[in-house]
Design an enzyme around this catalytic site. Sequence first.
Site, PDB file in Angstrom:
ATOM      1  N   GLY A  72       0.812  -1.158  -0.068  1.00 34.49           N
ATOM      2  CA  GLY A  72      -0.047   0.076   0.179  1.00 34.49           C
ATOM      3  C   GLY A  72       1.103   1.260   0.079  1.00 34.49           C
ATOM      4  O   GLY A  72       0.591   2.269  -0.638  1.00 34.49           O
ATOM      5  N   GLN A 180      -7.970  -0.115   2.909  1.00 31.90           N
ATOM      6  CA  GLN A 180      -8.831  -0.825   3.975  1.00 31.90           C
ATOM      7  C   GLN A 180     -10.216  -1.423   3.401  1.00 31.90           C
ATOM      8  O   GLN A 180     -10.927  -2.275   3.823  1.00 31.90           O
ATOM      9  CB  GLN A 180      -9.353   0.422   4.781  1.00 31.90           C
ATOM     10  CG  GLN A 180      -8.123   0.634   5.862  1.00 31.90           C
ATOM     11  CD  GLN A 180      -7.944  -0.316   6.897  1.00 31.90           C
ATOM     12  OE1 GLN A 180      -8.843  -1.250   7.275  1.00 31.90           O
ATOM     13  NE2 GLN A 180      -6.569  -0.641   7.130  1.00 31.90           N
ATOM     14  N   CYS A 325       0.425   2.183  12.824  1.00 32.11           N
ATOM     15  CA  CYS A 325       1.460   2.991  12.469  1.00 32.11           C
ATOM     16  C   CYS A 325       1.945   4.197  13.283  1.00 32.11           C
ATOM     17  O   CYS A 325       3.174   4.369  13.482  1.00 32.11           O
ATOM     18  CB  CYS A 325       1.338   3.572  11.177  1.00 32.11           C
ATOM     19  SG  CYS A 325       0.067   2.859  10.321  1.00 32.11           S
TER      20      CYS A 325
END
Length: 383
Positions: A72, A180, A325
Amino acid sequence: MYVYLNNAATTKTDGRVIFKMSKYYSELYENPMTSNYSPLAKNVEDEMEIARENVSKLINAKKEEIYFTSGGTESDNWAIKGVALSNWDKKGEIISIPIEHMAIIKTLETVKKWGFEIKFLPVDKYGMVNPDDLKKLITKKTLLVSIMHANNEIGTIEPIEEIGKICKENGVLFHTDAVQSACHIDIDVNKMNIDLLSISAHKFYGPKGVGALFIRNGVKIEPFMDGGHQENELRSGTHNSPGIIGLGEAVKIAMNEMEEERKSLIFMRKMIEDRINKIEGININGHPEKRLPNNLSITIDRVNAETMLTYLAINGIIVSAGAACSAKEKSPSHVLKAIGLSDELAHNTLRISLGKFNLVKEIEYFNEVFEYGVKRFREMAPK
Ligand SMILES: *Cc1c(COP(=O)(O)O)cnc(C)c1O
């Protein structure tokens, strides 16, 4: 019991995917070169093309519009930097939203240093964009709009179709981070007028370190990695063939099982919601209806998320505070701030994200442990 409720960060690889991939590490390890006379290389090539076809079917694209990447983050970087590079001489502006993943936010910061102008659209208290705001913000200088399909922290699904329509009417490229949403909710790049779209395998029970970027035929984009001639000369580097084949298998499984999975995820999420609604002072973040099936972001009055996280972990339950993250960062999540949460409330926010391997009995266990924890921590907290 060990209960993993952090599926928005990463998922367990499906056993069927691992089985499919393993052969491409052992016997079928050769590079997929069309110019190669090896029958084994041909097999790798064929399987990789099946993977490409699966991804294209998933989003209603053409096979040749799918480019494999390392995930991603790379797809997001490539989409934005690639479009910026191909407009190097005239520069211009890029429009996005403040609740994007860091892979977008940080990339936009870099592109800003390159001399491009970055504009952000506001989002409401649910994290939702108003397409009318985009209409007002687009100018002749706008090159690209990058707005995520679904948010990783609060689960809100953006009005992508309306946004795509506005971009098309204005002749502006539209990129969406669908990391997502891909393999969890429906995507149609034609109906939604999407020009560039990022996905990542490890968010849907595929392997880590592999993803794809959809680039609509005719879109002007510079390569992001210079080197050999792989991926139509646009993305160089030896193919991660086992990973790509694993990605394709994960997509195939999702296409068959997505509908059923969605129902079971919603059922389990409702189990938690029903229990939470009986406890005072807990607010669910994100849009009440337009949301991912598996995501539950909650703000708990007078309970610190870090404390709750530790307590849950001791009891074998893994959730996240804010985005995975940024777990190492001390400042509260930019997403929670953008939807108007105070620093204190942001620090009281937990993200529970379900996955297809979760069981009803795990959710029952979570509910018991969670409710007890909230009660105890509140008894201890100063009023
Ligand atoms: C996880 C995630 C990414 C990053 O994907 P990687 O494959 O881990 O690099 C980007 N955007 C969103 C919305 C994500 O949830």
